[in-house]
Design an enzyme around this catalytic site. Structure first.
Site, PDB file in Angstrom:
ATOM      1  CE  LYS A  85      78.746  95.884  32.645  1.00  0.00           C
ATOM      2  NZ  LYS A  85      78.848  94.547  32.002  1.00  0.00           N
TER       3      LYS A  85
ATOM      4  CB  SER B  13      78.695  95.607  28.340  1.00  0.00           C
ATOM      5  OG  SER B  13      78.445  94.595  29.325  1.00  0.00           O
TER       6      SER B  13
ATOM      7  CB  SER C 124      79.995  91.823  28.945  1.00  0.00           C
ATOM      8  OG  SER C 124      79.126  92.034  27.863  1.00  0.00           O
TER       9      SER C 124
END
Length: 469
Positions: free
Chosen positions: A77, A152, A176
């Site tokens: 990520k 996210s 997230s």
């Protein structure tokens, strides 16, 4: 083998070790899929890095490595630093920024033999529960590309759900990992606070965020946590000792399961009937497996949750944005930073102390159950743009809270929570996934994973969206 997209990470690694497929074949296939991404999953595809990782994995294979993730593509990520790759945190304000070192979790994953094929999309600083960054396209769920993959870790969710990779690293500060897991029909777990260290460069801070993975199977999540659960010198928390994958086959006792369907953070939040059905269907399945179900109330109300809001807004201020680049931030980020800058030192200290007290409050409220079951989200995957509101960022934040009225409870109190894709339903003409979320007391991660594996065995979920079959 010509297509590996239906193999889990553990299965793919086993196929590599048995000689059915080579690491080079797997790496090439993953790079090709990532390069042809149409779901907004990737911000950069790192072929050179992937080939270096592949050579290291081949050497480990020749040396007899039994890592369950050996040779498996696993992107990172873009909130985590990788040396030499873009590190823009989903923000125009950090455009052109390049990582100078590998985060600890990157180091651990490389040591486990994974192939780092690139970086996945995240919204600015990982703050919203949708992934619609100004620096790239929105991350979309392959179940319905008109809808968000969540956030996210939305890019990570889209990468796995699209079949590009079987596992992707993510992080969870308010849901997230679990939010994109629900939106993309995947497994997503936030481990207990301290199971995955932020070291050697990061610190725990208020302890809201945890590192983890988006996967197709519970075994893959367990294997991922085993790979990164080893601590670093100077850790504040004791770690976990790993052993998650090995524990999945251990027998489970008869558990007391608390069913929570009332929204916690926004009691009046509208809850879609199919979101409720996800929890209710899972409760029925658990009963059939011999566990006892009983309703439980929310452990606290929206007023007590204000400690999360204070810590979240102050956290938004920590990104070192140069003053001349503040105008490049999204409206939501600017709003949260303004709120955070208004929080005084004593107010923050009080909020953090209150959050710690909530750990005791929750333990007392749910003392009579072993795990708690709820929907993961209040609604199906959100249409692209339906939550983001640049004209009214305060309304944007409230809409996100109503969409996720259960997830951040566990970040606040440090408990493990896992979203499982146990329900699907047709909404507006498209079959969509709905996650069911299970949580356990802090440090009961092994128990939670064993229960998740039992559910997966009893009611296996599809590994691909209907559109990709």
């Amino acid at each position: 083998m010509s297509d590996f997209s239906d193999l889990s990470a553990v299965e793919l690694s086993a196929a590599i070790r048995s000689g059915e497929v080579s690491i080079d074949e797997v790496t090439t296939a993953a790079l090709e899929k990532a390069s042809n991404d149409v779901f907004g999953a990737f911000v950069v595809v790192a072929e050179a890095d992937a080939r270096v990782s592949a050579e290291s994995a081949k050497a480990a294979l020749a040396a007899g490595s039994q890592s369950p993730l050996l040779g498996v593509p696993c992107p990172i990520k873009d909130l985590n630093e990788v040396a030499g790759l873009p590190f823009e945190l989903g923000s125009r304000a950090f455009g052109g920024n390049v990582g100078g070192r590998d985060d600890g979790i990157v180091t651990r994953l490389i040591r486990a033999g994974t192939i780092m094929i690139g970086k996945t999309s995240t919204p600015e600083f990982g703050l919203p529960c949708y992934t619609e960054p100004d620096v790239g396209p929105p991350a979309r769920t392959p179940w319905d590309p008109g809808r968000s993959a969540g956030g996210s870790s939305g890019g990570a969710g889209a990468a796995v759900a699209s079949g590009a990779v079987p596992i992707a690293q993510g992080s969870d500060g308010g849901g997230s990992i679990r939010i994109p897991a629900s939106a993309c029909g995947l497994v997503g777990m936030k481990p207990s606070r301290g199971v995955v260290s932020p070291g050697p460069f990061g610190v725990d801070g208020p302890g809201l965020a945890s590192q983890g993975f988006l996967t197709m199977t519970v075994a893959d999540t367990a294997a991922g946590l085993d790979a990164v659960a080893e601590g670093w010198p100077g850790d504040h928390f004791p770690g976990s000792g790993g052993g998650f994958l090995a524990s999945l086959g251990e027998p489970l006792p008869r558990l007391r399961v608390g069913l929570l369907t009332t929204p916690v953070l926004v009691p009046a939040a509208p809850v879609h009937p199919e979101s409720l059905r996800a929890a209710e269907r899972t409760a029925t399945l658990l009963e059939a497996l011999g566990h006892r179900i009983e309703p439980v109330p929310p452990p606290f109300g929206p007023t007590e949750w204000e400690a999360f809001g204070a810590a979240w807004s102050v956290g938004a201020c920590l990104a070192p944005v140069p003053p001349e680049r503040e105008h490049l931030l999204t409206a939501l980020t600017r709003h949260l930073r303004t709120q955070g800058q208004a929080v005084t030192g004593p107010q923050l200290a009080s909020a953090l102390a209150h959050a710690q007290q909530l750990e005791r409050t929750v333990a007392k409220a749910w003392a009579n159950v072993d795990v708690v079951l709820s929907p993961t989200l209040a609604q199906p995957p959100a249409p692209i743009g339906s939550l983001r509101n640049d004209d009214d960022p305060a309304a944007d934040f409230l809409a996100q809270t109503a969409f996720t009225p259960w997830t951040s409870v566990y970040n606040l109190v440090g408990r493990p929570a896992i979203s499982l894709p146990l329900h699907r339903a047709t909404v507006d003409g498209a079959e969509l996934p709905f996650g069911a979320m299970l949580s356990a007391p802090a440090r009961e991660d092994h128990l939670l994973l064993r229960l998740a594996a039992e559910l997966e065995t009893a009611d296996p979920w599809p590994r691909r969206a209907p559109s990709l079959l």
